[in-house]
Motif scaffolding. Structure first.
Motif, PDB file in Angstrom:
ATOM      1  N   GLY A   1       0.815  -1.210   0.000  1.00  0.00           N
ATOM      2  CA  GLY A   1       0.000   0.000   0.000  1.00  0.00           C
ATOM      3  C   GLY A   1       0.848   1.258   0.000  1.00  0.00           C
ATOM      4  O   GLY A   1       1.976   1.292   0.512  1.00  0.00           O
ATOM      5  N   THR A   2       0.313   2.330  -0.557  1.00  0.00           N
ATOM      6  CA  THR A   2       1.057   3.577  -0.727  1.00  0.00           C
ATOM      7  C   THR A   2       0.740   4.562   0.400  1.00  0.00           C
ATOM      8  O   THR A   2      -0.262   4.399   1.122  1.00  0.00           O
ATOM      9  CB  THR A   2       0.682   4.227  -2.064  1.00  0.00           C
ATOM     10  OG1 THR A   2      -0.695   4.633  -2.003  1.00  0.00           O
ATOM     11  CG2 THR A   2       0.871   3.238  -3.223  1.00  0.00           C
ATOM     12  N   PRO A   3       1.543   5.602   0.529  1.00  0.00           N
ATOM     13  CA  PRO A   3       1.202   6.658   1.489  1.00  0.00           C
ATOM     14  C   PRO A   3      -0.172   7.274   1.218  1.00  0.00           C
ATOM     15  O   PRO A   3      -0.890   7.652   2.154  1.00  0.00           O
ATOM     16  CB  PRO A   3       2.323   7.684   1.294  1.00  0.00           C
ATOM     17  CG  PRO A   3       3.486   6.866   0.832  1.00  0.00           C
ATOM     18  CD  PRO A   3       2.890   5.810  -0.047  1.00  0.00           C
ATOM     19  N   GLU A   4      -0.550   7.351  -0.073  1.00  0.00           N
ATOM     20  CA  GLU A   4      -1.870   7.879  -0.405  1.00  0.00           C
ATOM     21  C   GLU A   4      -2.966   6.969   0.146  1.00  0.00           C
ATOM     22  O   GLU A   4      -4.008   7.441   0.632  1.00  0.00           O
ATOM     23  CB  GLU A   4      -2.018   8.031  -1.919  1.00  0.00           C
ATOM     24  CG  GLU A   4      -1.175   9.136  -2.538  1.00  0.00           C
ATOM     25  CD  GLU A   4       0.304   8.755  -2.647  1.00  0.00           C
ATOM     26  OE1 GLU A   4       0.634   7.544  -2.530  1.00  0.00           O
ATOM     27  OE2 GLU A   4       1.130   9.671  -2.836  1.00  0.00           O
ATOM     28  N   HIS A   5      -2.726   5.658   0.065  1.00  0.00           N
ATOM     29  CA  HIS A   5      -3.692   4.718   0.639  1.00  0.00           C
ATOM     30  C   HIS A   5      -3.827   4.928   2.153  1.00  0.00           C
ATOM     31  O   HIS A   5      -4.942   4.873   2.703  1.00  0.00           O
ATOM     32  CB  HIS A   5      -3.259   3.277   0.358  1.00  0.00           C
ATOM     33  CG  HIS A   5      -3.381   2.882  -1.074  1.00  0.00           C
ATOM     34  ND1 HIS A   5      -2.603   1.908  -1.659  1.00  0.00           N
ATOM     35  CD2 HIS A   5      -4.204   3.345  -2.075  1.00  0.00           C
ATOM     36  CE1 HIS A   5      -2.941   1.768  -2.917  1.00  0.00           C
ATOM     37  NE2 HIS A   5      -3.899   2.642  -3.202  1.00  0.00           N
ATOM     38  N   LEU A   6      -2.697   5.159   2.809  1.00  0.00           N
ATOM     39  CA  LEU A   6      -2.735   5.413   4.249  1.00  0.00           C
ATOM     40  C   LEU A   6      -3.592   6.632   4.553  1.00  0.00           C
ATOM     41  O   LEU A   6      -4.464   6.606   5.442  1.00  0.00           O
ATOM     42  CB  LEU A   6      -1.313   5.615   4.784  1.00  0.00           C
ATOM     43  CG  LEU A   6      -1.192   6.078   6.244  1.00  0.00           C
ATOM     44  CD1 LEU A   6      -1.793   5.051   7.192  1.00  0.00           C
ATOM     45  CD2 LEU A   6       0.269   6.360   6.608  1.00  0.00           C
ATOM     46  N   GLY A   7      -3.364   7.704   3.810  1.00  0.00           N
ATOM     47  CA  GLY A   7      -4.147   8.919   4.025  1.00  0.00           C
ATOM     48  C   GLY A   7      -5.628   8.709   3.772  1.00  0.00           C
ATOM     49  O   GLY A   7      -6.480   9.227   4.515  1.00  0.00           O
ATOM     50  N   THR A   8      -5.955   7.932   2.751  1.00  0.00           N
ATOM     51  CA  THR A   8      -7.354   7.655   2.444  1.00  0.00           C
ATOM     52  C   THR A   8      -8.025   6.877   3.573  1.00  0.00           C
ATOM     53  O   THR A   8      -9.161   7.183   3.980  1.00  0.00           O
ATOM     54  CB  THR A   8      -7.456   6.854   1.129  1.00  0.00           C
ATOM     55  OG1 THR A   8      -6.900   7.630   0.060  1.00  0.00           O
ATOM     56  CG2 THR A   8      -8.905   6.511   0.807  1.00  0.00           C
ATOM     57  N   CYS A   9      -7.335   5.870   4.099  1.00  0.00           N
ATOM     58  CA  CYS A   9      -7.897   5.088   5.208  1.00  0.00           C
ATOM     59  C   CYS A   9      -8.156   5.974   6.422  1.00  0.00           C
ATOM     60  O   CYS A   9      -9.207   5.859   7.087  1.00  0.00           O
ATOM     61  CB  CYS A   9      -6.942   3.952   5.577  1.00  0.00           C
ATOM     62  SG  CYS A   9      -6.776   2.670   4.314  1.00  0.00           S
ATOM     63  N   ILE A  10      -7.202   6.852   6.742  1.00  0.00           N
ATOM     64  CA  ILE A  10      -7.384   7.743   7.884  1.00  0.00           C
ATOM     65  C   ILE A  10      -8.558   8.681   7.650  1.00  0.00           C
ATOM     66  O   ILE A  10      -9.379   8.931   8.552  1.00  0.00           O
ATOM     67  CB  ILE A  10      -6.087   8.544   8.154  1.00  0.00           C
ATOM     68  CG1 ILE A  10      -4.964   7.600   8.597  1.00  0.00           C
ATOM     69  CG2 ILE A  10      -6.330   9.610   9.218  1.00  0.00           C
ATOM     70  CD1 ILE A  10      -3.610   8.271   8.743  1.00  0.00           C
ATOM     71  N   ASP A  11      -8.696   9.196   6.417  1.00  0.00           N
ATOM     72  CA  ASP A  11      -9.804  10.110   6.117  1.00  0.00           C
ATOM     73  C   ASP A  11     -11.159   9.430   6.309  1.00  0.00           C
ATOM     74  O   ASP A  11     -12.106  10.039   6.830  1.00  0.00           O
ATOM     75  CB  ASP A  11      -9.676  10.625   4.676  1.00  0.00           C
ATOM     76  CG  ASP A  11      -8.574  11.658   4.522  1.00  0.00           C
ATOM     77  OD1 ASP A  11      -8.142  12.214   5.556  1.00  0.00           O
ATOM     78  OD2 ASP A  11      -8.127  11.889   3.385  1.00  0.00           O
ATOM     79  N   PHE A  12     -11.271   8.179   5.868  1.00  0.00           N
ATOM     80  CA  PHE A  12     -12.534   7.462   6.045  1.00  0.00           C
ATOM     81  C   PHE A  12     -12.851   7.275   7.531  1.00  0.00           C
ATOM     82  O   PHE A  12     -14.001   7.412   7.954  1.00  0.00           O
ATOM     83  CB  PHE A  12     -12.468   6.107   5.337  1.00  0.00           C
ATOM     84  CG  PHE A  12     -13.000   6.136   3.925  1.00  0.00           C
ATOM     85  CD1 PHE A  12     -14.211   5.532   3.612  1.00  0.00           C
ATOM     86  CD2 PHE A  12     -12.301   6.783   2.914  1.00  0.00           C
ATOM     87  CE1 PHE A  12     -14.713   5.563   2.317  1.00  0.00           C
ATOM     88  CE2 PHE A  12     -12.784   6.822   1.615  1.00  0.00           C
ATOM     89  CZ  PHE A  12     -13.999   6.218   1.304  1.00  0.00           C
ATOM     90  N   CYS A  13     -11.812   6.955   8.335  1.00  0.00           N
ATOM     91  CA  CYS A  13     -12.035   6.786   9.783  1.00  0.00           C
ATOM     92  C   CYS A  13     -12.408   8.102  10.450  1.00  0.00           C
ATOM     93  O   CYS A  13     -13.211   8.136  11.390  1.00  0.00           O
ATOM     94  CB  CYS A  13     -10.786   6.200  10.438  1.00  0.00           C
ATOM     95  SG  CYS A  13     -10.416   4.501   9.942  1.00  0.00           S
ATOM     96  N   GLU A  14     -11.851   9.179   9.960  1.00  0.00           N
ATOM     97  CA  GLU A  14     -12.112  10.486  10.543  1.00  0.00           C
ATOM     98  C   GLU A  14     -13.492  11.023  10.152  1.00  0.00           C
ATOM     99  O   GLU A  14     -14.221  11.558  10.990  1.00  0.00           O
ATOM    100  CB  GLU A  14     -11.020  11.468  10.090  1.00  0.00           C
ATOM    101  CG  GLU A  14     -11.306  12.940  10.353  1.00  0.00           C
ATOM    102  CD  GLU A  14     -11.174  13.360  11.801  1.00  0.00           C
ATOM    103  OE1 GLU A  14     -11.478  14.524  12.111  1.00  0.00           O
ATOM    104  OE2 GLU A  14     -10.764  12.529  12.633  1.00  0.00           O
ATOM    105  N   LYS A  15     -13.869  10.843   8.873  1.00  0.00           N
ATOM    106  CA  LYS A  15     -15.039  11.558   8.366  1.00  0.00           C
ATOM    107  C   LYS A  15     -16.231  10.675   8.029  1.00  0.00           C
ATOM    108  O   LYS A  15     -17.374  11.145   8.053  1.00  0.00           O
ATOM    109  CB  LYS A  15     -14.644  12.349   7.109  1.00  0.00           C
ATOM    110  CG  LYS A  15     -13.529  13.357   7.343  1.00  0.00           C
ATOM    111  CD  LYS A  15     -13.061  13.979   6.032  1.00  0.00           C
ATOM    112  CE  LYS A  15     -11.891  14.940   6.246  1.00  0.00           C
ATOM    113  NZ  LYS A  15     -11.376  15.481   4.961  1.00  0.00           N
TER     114      LYS A  15
END
Length: 717
Positions: free
Chosen positions: A388-402
């Motif tokens: 997985g890429t850093p972009e994938h990491l950011g996307t996962c965090i965004d879904f958990c946050e929002k």
């Protein structure tokens, strides 16, 4: 009437368990600006040898960027680390703060002269060899204290590593942690332990605002520092994380008062209390005595204050890292990881600690899954694969946050898979930790393989939890610590005047007579079963006929009735009662026989034990033999508010029995809680009670009734 008598009792007993540990009453005002923000510092015993405390402390002062004037007293050197050295203390200029790094025997003379002639109003005495070693050393220490009192000077130590603040680095040790006004305030009763805790904190990225090594604490102890921080707290600028290493709690009331006050102002506090084992304590003669100890009193004090209790250096610093992040508002955790195993171990550890790793919304999860590589899992843990890429990491965090509503906090586990550097992923994590409202707990396990990347991440002001299970255990400690207890509540139904009359009428120390026990319980508004005590058989037979069979017959005299065959249930008639009376009066130490109306219910337990300086530790749990076998008890310090007593009851592992289960009615929890409160009110003003058991209380859905109780008093000074 109650209010008038309460005020009278307050005037008489308000200091009933305060320790006599400090003869001075001026210490609360001794933390002054000359100590905290001096404009000039003199090092008595400063050295060119940085391997000696006098050299190391001077080095740290210089490297720490102290903005004021630094002076050095050294009779053998002209220049010390580039600073002019004075040979005679008479030649020193006036100075705010003096740091003494000379033999103990010379310290009193320096303190006398510097206070009288050089205007010094703050001292940090590094030197050892005082009251911690010899009687002669204690006399030197007292002389220094008397001088500081006379001139209104602050005193840290002796026998300490010093004081570290953002203004001056007056310590001789390393490492010097990253200092930040929003970092933790750390107060330690041990200098060496403070160094080890700082070292543990530095490896995790935990920053400090101040480090207080109090040493012998002759004038300024842990309670004094907390009091100062409480009374001068500035919510806009002061640190909101306090870490404590405590070897002795000399004033529990002050510790409770100011810790509770700070927490209510928005601070978070964690502490280690060492020296909790009690080998060689006397054999306890009651259930309470067998269970309660000074350590349970410490635990009760911390719970009452809202302090997170820790048991090791690493645990304290890990909890400190948790406290430095935004507070969780619930128990639901989302795990984002590119490594399946750590996610599973973290799930197990969180679940064991009472936190939840909830299943995430399937429809939203499918949206997230479509944005990740094939094979990723979004069930929680969210595993976006080692590729997985850093972009994938950011996307996962965004879904958990929002997007995922049932998520209160996010744990991100990201090490190096050996394919690409972690820099970009950690940059994404850095950005999300700054912008997300939900707390994010970073687990960066590759502290060796990705050391550079981890250190750069920490340098941005973040912390790191290198082990996911240690994080889960720290989160469990934080989440399970009660909020500070409300202001102590007293139960107005307790007849305090009658309680004092009964206590004052008792002539002998030891376990009091059954009629006195009964009178105290009735004065405390604790329901008691009908009973009669007598050494006359005919009197008991007449009483049994009046209260009605069946009855319970108990021997009076022996402490443990059951152990000597001194309890007989379901006595149905006069003949059986007469036979039991004759048998029990032959039991050694028997003085009388008690009969009680036979009632039924679930057996509960309440006990209390007095601990010097702490007051009464109140316990509750299942009664009968279960209190000894299961030891499923909860405890807190008297007096107890309604939320405290209720928390005790609901924290029992056996609470489901009290609630009712498998079709059985629950017990009268409200009355049980109220009885705990009433007992704690009584004990607050009956300090002569040193141990007591009410075991059992028989409870059903309507009633909670005391069936048997023992109370031990000590009135001798």
């Amino acid at each position: 009437m109650f209010v008038d008598y309460f005020l009278y009792l307050c005037s008489r007993f308000e200091n009933y368990h305060k320790p006599i540990t400090k003869t001075n009453n001026y210490n609360k005002k001794m933390i002054n600006q000359q100590l905290l923000n001096p404009q000039s510092i003199v090092v008595i015993g400063g050295s060119n040898d940085e391997h000696k405390p006098g050299g190391a402390i001077l080095r740290n002062l210089k490297q720490g960027g102290f903005k004021g004037d630094i002076h050095v007293l050294n009779p053998k050197e002209d220049v010390v680390q580039g600073i002019k050295a004075y040979h005679d203390m008479k030649d020193l200029p006036n100075t705010d703060l003096a740091i003494l790094v000379v033999a103990a025997k010379y310290c009193p003379d320096y303190v006398d002269f510097l206070t009288e002639h050089k205007g010094v109003r703050a001292f940090i005495i590094i030197s050892a060899g005082f009251g911690e070693e010899t009687h002669e050393g204690a006399l030197l220490e007292q002389h220094i204290l008397d001088t500081c009192e006379k001139y209104g000077a602050a005193l840290i130590g002796p026998n300490c590593i010093g004081l570290l603040t953002t203004n001056h680095h007056s310590v001789f040790t390393r490492p010097i942690p990253a200092l930040n006004p929003k970092g933790a305030d750390f107060i330690s009763g041990s200098g060496a332990t403070a160094v080890f805790i700082i070292d543990s904190a530095v490896s995790k990225g935990l920053q400090f605002n101040s480090v207080w090594s109090i040493g012998n604490g002759k004038q300024i102890g842990i309670e004094d520092v907390l009091e100062y921080m409480d009374e001068h707290f500035d919510p806009e600028h002061d640190s909101k994380v306090k870490l404590l290493y405590i070897e002795n709690i000399s004033e529990p009331d002050r510790l409770l008062k100011h810790a509770r006050s700070l927490i209510r102002k928005g601070c978070r506090i964690a502490a280690i209390k060492s020296g909790s084992s009690e080998s060689g304590s006397r054999a306890a003669s009651s259930h309470t005595g067998a269970i309660a100890s000074s350590d349970t009193s410490v635990h009760a004090l911390f719970n009452k204050a809202g302090i997170v209790r820790c048991y090791s250096r690493d645990e304290l610093t890990t909890v400190g890292c948790v406290l430095s992040l935004p507070e969780m508002t619930g128990r639901n955790v989302a795990i984002v990881t590119h490594a399946g195993g750590p996610g599973v171990m973290l799930t197990d550890a969180l679940s064991k600690g009472g936190l939840n790793v909830p299943k995430l919304d399937s429809a939203i999860g499918e949206e997230l899954k479509a944005l990740l590589y094939p094979g990723s899992s979004v069930a929680n843990p969210i595993d976006f694969l080692a590729t997985g890429t850093p972009e994938h990491l950011g996307t996962c965090i965004d879904f958990c946050e929002k997007r995922f509503d049932n998520v209160d906090a996010i744990v991100v586990i990201f090490g190096t898979p050996g394919l690409v550097p972690c820099d970009e992923a950690y940059a994404v994590l850095h950005e999300k930790m700054l912008t997300c409202k939900k707390p994010i707990f970073p687990v960066l396990p590759c502290v060796n393989a990705a050391n550079r990347e981890v250190q750069e991440f920490l340098a941005k002001g973040h912390v790191n939890f290198a082990d996911e299970v240690e994080l889960a255990e720290a989160l469990t400690r934080v989440i399970s610590t009660p909020k500070p207890a409300t202001t102590d509540n007293l139960c107005p139904e307790v007849d305090l005047k009658e309680v004092r009359r009964i206590i004052d009428s008792i002539q002998e120390d030891g376990y009091i007579a059954p009629d006195q026990v009964r009178a105290l319980l009735q004065a405390a508004a604790i329901p008691v079963v009908p009973e009669k005590v007598s050494s006359n058989r005919d009197e008991l037979v007449a009483a049994a006929r009046e209260m009605g069979y069946p009855i319970v017959v108990k021997v009076v005299g022996p402490v443990h009735k059951s152990d000597v065959g001194g309890v007989k249930l379901n006595v149905m008639d006069d003949h059986q009662l007469e036979a039991e009376f004759d048998r029990m009066m032959q039991i050694p130490d028997a003085t009388a026989v008690m009969i009680q109306k036979m009632i039924s219910g679930t057996e509960l337990f309440i006990g209390a034990k007095y601990e010097p300086t702490f007051g009464h530790n109140v316990l509750c749990g299942l009664g009968g033999i279960f209190v000894e076998v299961l030891k499923d008890v909860q405890f807190s310090l008297a007096p107890l508010s309604q939320p405290e007593a209720q928390h005790m009851v609901r924290a029992l592992k056996s609470y489901k029995i009290i609630q009712g289960m498998r079709g059985q009615k629950g017990l009268n929890e409200e009355l049980y809680v109220r009885i705990i409160m009433r007992l704690s009110t009584m004990l607050r003003y009956a300090t002569e009670v040193k141990e007591m058991d009410i075991n059992p209380l028989l409870a059903d859905s309507e009633h909670v009734t005391a069936v048997d109780a023992r109370i031990r008093v000590e009135k001798k000074k």
